[in-house]
Design a protein around this motif. Structure first.
Motif, PDB file in Angstrom:
ATOM      1  N   LEU A 310       0.840  -1.203   0.000  1.00 38.30           N
ATOM      2  CA  LEU A 310       0.000   0.000   0.000  1.00 38.30           C
ATOM      3  C   LEU A 310       0.873   1.251   0.000  1.00 38.30           C
ATOM      4  N   ASP A 311       1.979   1.188   0.743  1.00 38.48           N
ATOM      5  CA  ASP A 311       2.936   2.309   0.741  1.00 38.48           C
ATOM      6  C   ASP A 311       3.585   2.458  -0.636  1.00 38.48           C
ATOM      7  N   PHE A 312       3.873   1.321  -1.273  1.00 37.97           N
ATOM      8  CA  PHE A 312       4.471   1.335  -2.617  1.00 37.97           C
ATOM      9  C   PHE A 312       3.540   2.033  -3.606  1.00 37.97           C
ATOM     10  N   ILE A 313       2.238   1.713  -3.527  1.00 39.87           N
ATOM     11  CA  ILE A 313       1.262   2.322  -4.438  1.00 39.87           C
ATOM     12  C   ILE A 313       1.199   3.831  -4.209  1.00 39.87           C
ATOM     13  N   GLU A 314       1.257   4.258  -2.951  1.00 40.87           N
ATOM     14  CA  GLU A 314       1.241   5.693  -2.670  1.00 40.87           C
ATOM     15  C   GLU A 314       2.459   6.381  -3.290  1.00 40.87           C
ATOM     16  N   ARG A 315       3.623   5.754  -3.178  1.00 44.32           N
ATOM     17  CA  ARG A 315       4.846   6.344  -3.743  1.00 44.32           C
ATOM     18  C   ARG A 315       4.781   6.396  -5.269  1.00 44.32           C
ATOM     19  N   GLN A 316       4.324   5.294  -5.883  1.00 45.28           N
ATOM     20  CA  GLN A 316       4.274   5.228  -7.340  1.00 45.28           C
ATOM     21  C   GLN A 316       3.271   6.220  -7.911  1.00 45.28           C
ATOM     22  N   THR A 317       2.124   6.346  -7.267  1.00 46.78           N
ATOM     23  CA  THR A 317       1.124   7.294  -7.766  1.00 46.78           C
ATOM     24  C   THR A 317       1.566   8.734  -7.520  1.00 46.78           C
ATOM     25  N   HIS A 318       2.380   8.944  -6.505  1.00 47.79           N
ATOM     26  CA  HIS A 318       2.926  10.285  -6.278  1.00 47.79           C
ATOM     27  C   HIS A 318       3.787  10.703  -7.480  1.00 47.79           C
ATOM     28  N   LEU A 319       4.497   9.722  -8.037  1.00 46.88           N
ATOM     29  CA  LEU A 319       5.320  10.001  -9.215  1.00 46.88           C
ATOM     30  C   LEU A 319       4.453  10.204 -10.450  1.00 46.88           C
ATOM     31  N   SER A 320       3.569   9.229 -10.711  1.00 45.38           N
ATOM     32  CA  SER A 320       2.804   9.268 -11.961  1.00 45.38           C
ATOM     33  C   SER A 320       1.856  10.453 -12.032  1.00 45.38           C
ATOM     34  N   LEU A 321       1.221  10.807 -10.926  1.00 46.98           N
ATOM     35  CA  LEU A 321       0.280  11.931 -10.933  1.00 46.98           C
ATOM     36  C   LEU A 321       0.986  13.263 -11.174  1.00 46.98           C
ATOM     37  N   ASN A 322       2.295  13.280 -10.950  1.00 47.36           N
ATOM     38  CA  ASN A 322       3.065  14.510 -11.185  1.00 47.36           C
ATOM     39  C   ASN A 322       3.915  14.415 -12.447  1.00 47.36           C
ATOM     40  N   GLY A 323       3.631  13.387 -13.273  1.00 45.74           N
ATOM     41  CA  GLY A 323       4.248  13.290 -14.595  1.00 45.74           C
ATOM     42  C   GLY A 323       5.701  12.915 -14.611  1.00 45.74           C
ATOM     43  N   VAL A 324       6.192  12.230 -13.566  1.00 42.36           N
ATOM     44  CA  VAL A 324       7.594  11.813 -13.515  1.00 42.36           C
ATOM     45  C   VAL A 324       7.666  10.322 -13.218  1.00 42.36           C
ATOM     46  N   THR A 325       8.877   9.764 -13.353  1.00 41.24           N
ATOM     47  CA  THR A 325       9.052   8.332 -13.110  1.00 41.24           C
ATOM     48  C   THR A 325      10.054   8.019 -12.000  1.00 41.24           C
ATOM     49  N   THR A 326      10.799   9.008 -11.561  1.00 46.36           N
ATOM     50  CA  THR A 326      11.784   8.773 -10.499  1.00 46.36           C
ATOM     51  C   THR A 326      11.656   9.836  -9.412  1.00 46.36           C
TER      52      THR A 326
END
Length: 422
Positions: A310-326
């Motif tokens: 669940l923490d991983f999903i929060e981190r990944q969506t934080h990236l994708s929703l802001n248009g970045v991958t890292t």
């Protein structure tokens, strides 16, 4: 029942009997000896406050007649005054029950689910350990009021309310055990003083525009068991433990259905598989390793709550929703335009259940079918109690919900939803 002038010689000579035979003493009314196949036992029988009471004095092999008659005379004298010594002892022992002794008796008298017992254990061990060995009847209104405030301040209002609900249940149980001889429940003070903390029902769920990035992050989870568990949960609205503990014995691939047997309301809950769910179960069946649909490496044998993912999903969506991958790219965006940063999608497993029902409701699925899909009790709904919605009648609405969820999880659906919200 024979009446005899009991003597030691007569008692010694009494034969054993297949059935209980009682011999009353002519010299002391209410006193006697009874025989069975294996023993002779002294007893008394008398009325106490209109109720016939029988008590044993002792085995004839261990005490003489004169000693038994002396003990009997003393007890009968108390009974004549309306006092039953054995009952008094029992009541005294009950009145002295500690908080944890009451909890043990409570567990023995109830059919509690393991997770309920664990919840009670955690609350009692975390917040009132100093009360464990106190008689539960010694817990006062003042103690309750102070403890409720302290736990609320230090550990949260929900923890304080849940603790007091637990103590209230245990005290009510003790109140019955003591024939209402202890003080009324001290937890009533919280209601009388309006001291309960107000807890608003959680209303969070995944918004339509969040489903695409959420799904994208879920599909990046390396552990396929956890990935598929999250998908099953959002596509069925199951409660957390219902999915985690689902067994293959409850899955019928031929009938395209599965049944949850251990439910919140105690009623088995059978759901049909949509085409998507059927495909998901086929994949899971191909990776089957034990009796559980979602196997785990621990002692339980099944998956436990996937908090890290669940923490991983929060981190990944934080990236994708802001248009970045890292993370480095995200840090650069934060440095340049901090006010434009969107948070990641933070959610709990029950949010997926709310997401399921929110999507279902948007499709104008009948209310009775919604309740059946969620296995909600009819409660006081008399009409609802007469409605019998079969599993087959749920296939069409379940298929529609799956179709809508899949649509929202596609990239173009997310874009359209975001445009519609602007």
């Amino acid at each position: 029942m024979p009446s005899e002038k009991l003597t030691q010689r007569l008692v010694d000579a009494l034969p054993s009997s297949e059935k209980t035979v009682m011999y009353f003493d002519q010299n002391l009314k209410g006193f006697g000896v009874y025989t069975t196949k294996s023993a002779k036992t002294y007893f008394i029988q008398a009325r106490v406050n209109g109720k016939e009471v029988k008590r044993t004095i002792g085995k004839a092999s261990l005490m003489k007649l004169d000693a038994a008659r002396t003990d009997a005379r003393e007890i009968l004298a108390q009974m004549a005054k309306g006092v039953d010594p054995e009952e008094e002892k029992r009541q005294a022992a009950t009145m002295a029950l500690t908080l944890m002794q009451t909890f043990e008796r409570y567990k023995e008298s109830r059919q509690l689910k393991p997770r309920t017992i664990k919840c009670y254990d955690d609350l009692l061990n975390s917040y009132v350990k100093e009360w464990h060995d106190q008689p539960i009847s010694s817990i006062t209104k003042e103690m309750i009021s102070q403890k409720h405030r302290d736990v609320g301040d230090k550990h949260g209002e929900n923890a304080a309310n849940n603790l007091m609900r637990t103590i209230r249940s245990l005290y009510n149980f003790a109140y019955i055990l003591t024939d209402e001889k202890i003080a009324p429940n001290p937890v009533r003070r919280l209601s009388q003083a309006r001291q309960w903390f107000k807890s608003e029902r959680r209303q969070t769920f995944l918004k339509p525009h969040e489903l695409q990035p959420w799904h994208q992050a879920v599909m990046q989870i390396e552990n396929t068991v956890i990935r598929d568990y999250l998908l099953l949960t959002v596509f069925t609205g199951l409660r957390k433990q219902e999915g985690l503990q689902l067994k293959w014995a409850s899955v019928n691939m031929r009938d395209r259905s599965f049944t949850i047997t251990d439910t919140k309301n105690g009623k088995p809950h059978t759901l049909p598989m949509s085409n998507f769910l059927y495909g998901l179960f086929e994949q899971l069946q191909g990776r089957r390793t034990n009796e559980y649909v979602f196997p785990g490496p621990g002692v339980a044998g099944h998956l436990v709550e996937p908090k890290k993912q669940l923490d991983f999903i929060e981190r990944q969506t934080h990236l994708s929703l802001n248009g970045v991958t890292t993370k480095d790219e995200l840090d650069q965006v934060i440095e340049k335009a901090p006010d434009t940063i969107l948070p990641g999608i933070k959610f709990c497993l029950h949010d997926l259940r709310r997401t399921f029902i929110t999507v279902a409701e948007s499709l104008d699925i009948p209310y009775a079918a919604l309740k059946r899909l969620l296995n909600h009790s009819d409660g006081n709904d008399v009409t609802g109690g007469y409605l019998q919605i079969t599993t087959d009648r749920l296939r069409e609405p379940m298929e529609r919900i799956s179709t809508k969820l899949l649509e929202l999880m596609q990239p173009q659906a997310s874009s359209e939803a975001q445009l519609g919200n602007q």
